[in-house]
Every structure is written in structure tokens, then in C-alpha cells.
Design an enzyme around this catalytic site. Structure first.
Site, PDB file in Angstrom:
ATOM      1  N   HIS A 157      50.179  55.720  34.518  1.00 22.29           N
ATOM      2  CA  HIS A 157      50.309  54.504  33.700  1.00 22.29           C
ATOM      3  C   HIS A 157      50.067  53.234  34.528  1.00 22.29           C
ATOM      4  O   HIS A 157      50.583  52.156  34.204  1.00 22.29           O
ATOM      5  CB  HIS A 157      51.686  54.420  33.030  1.00 22.29           C
ATOM      6  CG  HIS A 157      52.075  55.631  32.256  1.00 22.29           C
ATOM      7  ND1 HIS A 157      51.670  55.846  30.959  1.00 22.29           N
ATOM      8  CD2 HIS A 157      52.805  56.723  32.611  1.00 22.29           C
ATOM      9  CE1 HIS A 157      52.150  56.997  30.533  1.00 22.29           C
ATOM     10  NE2 HIS A 157      52.835  57.550  31.515  1.00 22.29           N
ATOM     11  N   SER A 278      30.357  34.659  44.608  1.00 25.86           N
ATOM     12  CA  SER A 278      30.454  33.803  43.431  1.00 25.86           C
ATOM     13  C   SER A 278      29.563  32.579  43.618  1.00 25.86           C
ATOM     14  O   SER A 278      29.420  32.078  44.723  1.00 25.86           O
ATOM     15  CB  SER A 278      31.905  33.356  43.220  1.00 25.86           C
ATOM     16  OG  SER A 278      31.979  32.275  42.318  1.00 25.86           O
ATOM     17  N   LYS A 284      34.958  34.251  47.264  1.00 21.98           N
ATOM     18  CA  LYS A 284      34.943  35.493  46.493  1.00 21.98           C
ATOM     19  C   LYS A 284      34.062  36.574  47.113  1.00 21.98           C
ATOM     20  O   LYS A 284      33.004  36.305  47.656  1.00 21.98           O
ATOM     21  CB  LYS A 284      34.449  35.239  45.061  1.00 21.98           C
ATOM     22  CG  LYS A 284      35.324  34.355  44.218  1.00 21.98           C
ATOM     23  CD  LYS A 284      36.607  35.093  43.806  1.00 21.98           C
ATOM     24  CE  LYS A 284      36.339  36.273  42.891  1.00 21.98           C
ATOM     25  NZ  LYS A 284      35.695  35.881  41.630  1.00 21.98           N
TER      26      LYS A 284
END
Length: 460
Positions: A157, A278, A284
Site C-alpha cells: 500500500h 527542467s 531539477k
């Protein structure tokens, strides 16, 4: 006079835009080498059966080879008005060698011709896919062998569940790919069948030898029913299904790579060669290759659904709808081959942040099940132990500590059977090593798993 192979029946010519809509040459030109291969086998058989002369056969074969060479060198123009690659080649052949070229199509139809091309194409491409899967599997094994003792959080999960071996986790994808390979290999039995000589749907009156062309084209078997030969597209559906399922497995793996490489997880660091930046945020480093692979599952699954819908309700034998079998298959094969190559390179060059992974399992409650097992070994029923541990975890959360930090007196207050050995028992590396069941994450079990894999390679 019409250039069309079927033009004799018609008194009017279609407009250019109708020709363009009807044509497939802009995509089925990918089949040219298989079309030439099939035509050479057909001509060879016709000569052997004395249906055409040896001289005609010789001219046809040389003409076909020259046409293929010219195409590969960019010296062959294709005509949309001739619809497809098959008629383009035939028209060019007749233009070059005359009447001998017009005898090539004796005893066959475009229906069995294109089916033959597609079987040859799919057989070769599926074999390449199998080779790529094998290479990727080996890369996974190589990484696993380096990280049997590397401990990481295992999840259910997307919540931390139990500490596991990094090798055990990544080998899960080995076994997925192993099943994928098995499906592709099994599908070859239904791909490697010769439809050549079935003609339009009912066979031919010429004394052709279908087994001869089967042998010349190295097909392992032959269609027993001429209508089935020209109408069967099961092998394409099956190939698209196998591609789609393999891509789903790659997508699941890609999702893990994306998460593992995030700042929140920091389990791995991707190579710059398989990342992008980016346009606005200079800090990034994006896992774009993994994201693209995850995204491309939509197109491969879409190609499968499109093929199924094309075939639904089609009467026997050949219908023009079947022209739609090619673009989706070509695209899916191109997509999976690229995805397998990229993925292998991406994980082969990634850095596993071993020390950080080891640290993470000391800062969570993934050893809670071990505490419950500890109590069970002391004679406490599992359900009772589960409740005790749940309360202990809640207490630890409330006090902003983990189970290895809980004072012994607090443990003994929870249950008198807990002793000082609990701290060694709860160490993540010991949690992993105690997993001794077959196929488990314990180091001994993972090493055995790797030995099974090596044995498979030696057997194959």
C-alpha cells in the site's frame, strides 16, 4: 490504361484522395525485405514445379534483389496509386524485366502474400524481443548479486511493511520478465506457420508445392486450411498481448524507479545519461526515461484493443479491415524494443544508495512484525501479540521514537516475557536473515534464488 493490378474490371479511376485513403504503402513498406524474401521463395518453387521457366525464375530473383538494393539505398520511388508495397514491387519488377515479372504472381494472391510477409516479420521481431528480454534479465541478475546484503524497506500500500533485501526486490522483475519471455517463446509456435500458397482463400489450380516454400522460408509448419491461412490474425493479437503485458511490467518497474530516485526516497541515483532537466528550474533532475516508458503502456495496450475490435465480427476470409493489422503492430514492436533497451541502460548505470537504504530501515516501524513473532516464540498467541505490538507502536509514535529506542522497562510493562535480547532481534539485518522459508527475502534464500536462475541459464 490503369496501372492497378485489378484495373481491368474498372472503367473509372479513383481520385487521388481516395487512392491515398486506400493505400498502405506509407507504412507497409517496412515489409519490403520480407516481401522480396517470400517472392523469391515463391518464384523458386514455381520453377521447380515447371510452372515458370528457369530463365524467368532467374530474371525474377535478380530483379527482386536489385529492387530491394535500390530501396535500401534510397533509389526507389513508391507510388501511392499502387496501394501497397506488394504491388509497387510487382509493378517495378515488370517495368524492369518485362513479361517474366508478370509471371511471379502465378498461383498466389496478395492475401497469402501479405500474410506471409507478416508472419516472417513478426517471427523475426519476436525473436529480437526475446533477446532483449534475456539481456535485461541478465542485467537485473548482475545488480542483484551485488546487493544481496543491502537492506531496504519493503512496501505494501506504499506504506513501509518489512525490511527486505534489495536483491530480492529487484529479482521480482526478473521473474516477471522470465514469464514474458516464456510467453513470447510459446507464441512462436503460432507465428512460425506458412500461409504461402493459400492464394485468395481457396487455394489454386496450379500444381504448386506449399511445403517447398515452407522449407525455403524456414517456417516450422504450414496452415492446413487455406481460408484460415489468409484470415488468421491470432498471432498478431497474441504478440500485441505479450507486448502489452511486458510493457505493464516495465511500467510497474518504472514507477518504482521514479519513486526510488525522488528526494523523498533517495534510494537510488539515476545516471545523467538517462535523466533530463527542467527548462525553468535549474536544480531539477527528472526521471523522464522511466516516465516515458510508463506512459507508453497506453499506446501498446491501445494497439491491442484496436486489433481486437478490428477482428470482431469480421466474416471469412480476407477483408480490407485487416489492413489495420500493421501500423499498431509495427508501433508496438518499435515501442517495446526501445523501452527494453532504455530500461536496461537506465538500471545498469544507476547508483544504489546503500548506506542511505540501510539507514532508512532503522527509522521506521518495519520491524514491528518481528516483535510480534518474538512474542509468539514466547508462547503468546499471534492475535494477542499483534494487539500488544500495535499498542507499543502507538506508544513509540506518541513519544517520537522507534522500536529499537523503546526502553526495556517499557517493553516489559507491555509483556513480561520480553528480555534484553529484543534489541538484537529487532535489528533490520537480523529481521531479514531470519526469513528462511523457500523463496523468501533472507540472504540464504536469495542466494539460492540466484543459483536457480544460473541453473536455468545453464539448462537453456
Amino acid at each position: 490504361m490503369s496501372k492497378k493490378a485489378w484495373g481491368g474490371r474498372f472503367s473509372e479511376q479513383p481520385e487521388d484522395w481516395v487512392d491515398a485513403f486506400n493505400a498502405s504503402v506509407h507504412f507497409d513498406k517496412a515489409l519490403i525485405q520480407y516481401d522480396v524474401q517470400g517472392s523469391i521463395a515463391h518464384a523458386t518453387m514455381l520453377a521447380k514445379q515447371n510452372i515458370i521457366s528457369d530463365d524467368d525464375c532467374h530474371q525474377i530473383i535478380n530483379g527482386l534483389k536489385d529492387i530491394l538494393k535500390d530501396y535500401e539505398e534510397g533509389n526507389l520511388s513508391l507510388d501511392v496509386s499502387l496501394e501497397d508495397i506488394h504491388l509497387n514491387i510487382e509493378h517495378e519488377l515488370i517495368k524492369r524485366i518485362g513479361d517474366a515479372g508478370g509471371r511471379l504472381h502465378t498461383g498466389r494472391s496478395r492475401n497469402d502474400q501479405v500474410a506471409t510477409d507478416m508472419h516472417l516479420y513478426t517471427k523475426e521481431e519476436v525473436t529480437k524481443i526475446i533477446e532483449l528480454i534475456d539481456s535485461f534479465k541478465q542485467t537485473i541478475v548482475d545488480i542483484a548479486e551485488q546487493h544481496v546484503d543491502t537492506i531496504m524497506p519493503g512496501y505494501t500500500h506504499l506504506q513501509r511493511a518489512q525490511p527486505i533485501s534489495f536483491a530480492h526486490h529487484i529479482l521480482t522483475y526478473y521473474w516477471m520478465l522470465n514469464r514474458d519471455k516464456s510467453r513470447f517463446e510459446d507464441s512462436l509456435k503460432r507465428i512460425d506457420i506458412s500461409p504461402l500458397g493459400a492464394a485468395a482463400l481457396s487455394g489454386t489450380t496450379y500444381p504448386i508445392d506449399r511445403h517447398e516454400t515452407q522449407s525455403l522460408l524456414n517456417f516450422s509448419s504450414i496452415y492446413e486450411n487455406s481460408m484460415d491461412a489468409v484470415s488468421d490474425r491470432d498471432y498478431i493479437v497474441e504478440t500485441l498481448h505479450n507486448i502489452s503485458l511486458t510493457m505493464v511490467h516495465l511500467s510497474r518497474f518504472a514507477e518504482e524507479i521514479i519513486f526510488w530516485s525522488s528526494a523523498e526516497a533517495h534510494f537510488i541515483t539515476l545516471s545523467d545519461a538517462f535523466s533530463t532537466g527542467s527548462s525553468i528550474m535549474p536544480q531539477k533532475k527528472n526521471p523522464d526515461m522511466a516516465e516515458l516508458i510508463r506512459g507508453k503502456v497506453g499506446r501498446t495496450t491501445g494497439n491491442l484493443m484496436s486489433m481486437l475490435m478490428t477482428l470482431k465480427g469480421l466474416p471469412l476470409a480476407y477483408n480490407k479491415d485487416m489492413q489495420e493489422d500493421k501500423e499498431g503492430l509495427f508501433d508496438a514492436i518499435h515501442t517495446i524494443k526501445g523501452s527494453l533497451r532504455i530500461f536496461e541502460g537506465m538500471i545498469d548505470t544507476m547508483t544504489v544508495n546503500v548506506e542511505y537504504l540501510q539507514q532508512t530501515v532503522y527509522n521506521d516501524f518495519s520491524n514491528a512484525t518481528e516483535l510480534a513473532d518474538y512474542l509468539v516464540n514466547k508462547g503468546v498467541p499471534f492475535r494477542t501479540a499483534h494487539e500488544i505490538v500495535g499498542k507499543m507502536v502507538l506508544w513509540a509514535i506518541q513519544h517520537n521514537i522507534y522500536l529499537l529506542d523503546v526502553p526495556l522497562n517499557q517493553y516489559q510493562e507491555a509483556h513480561e516475557s520480553i528480555e534484553s535480547d529484543i534489541y538484537d532481534y529487532l535489528k533490520p539485518e537480523n529481521c531479514v536473515s531470519r526469513r528462511i522459508s523457500y523463496g523468501s527475502t533472507g540472504q540464504a534464500s536469495v542466494k539460492h534464488q540466484l543459483s536457480v536462475i544460473k541453473q536455468q541459464y545453464n539448462t537453456n
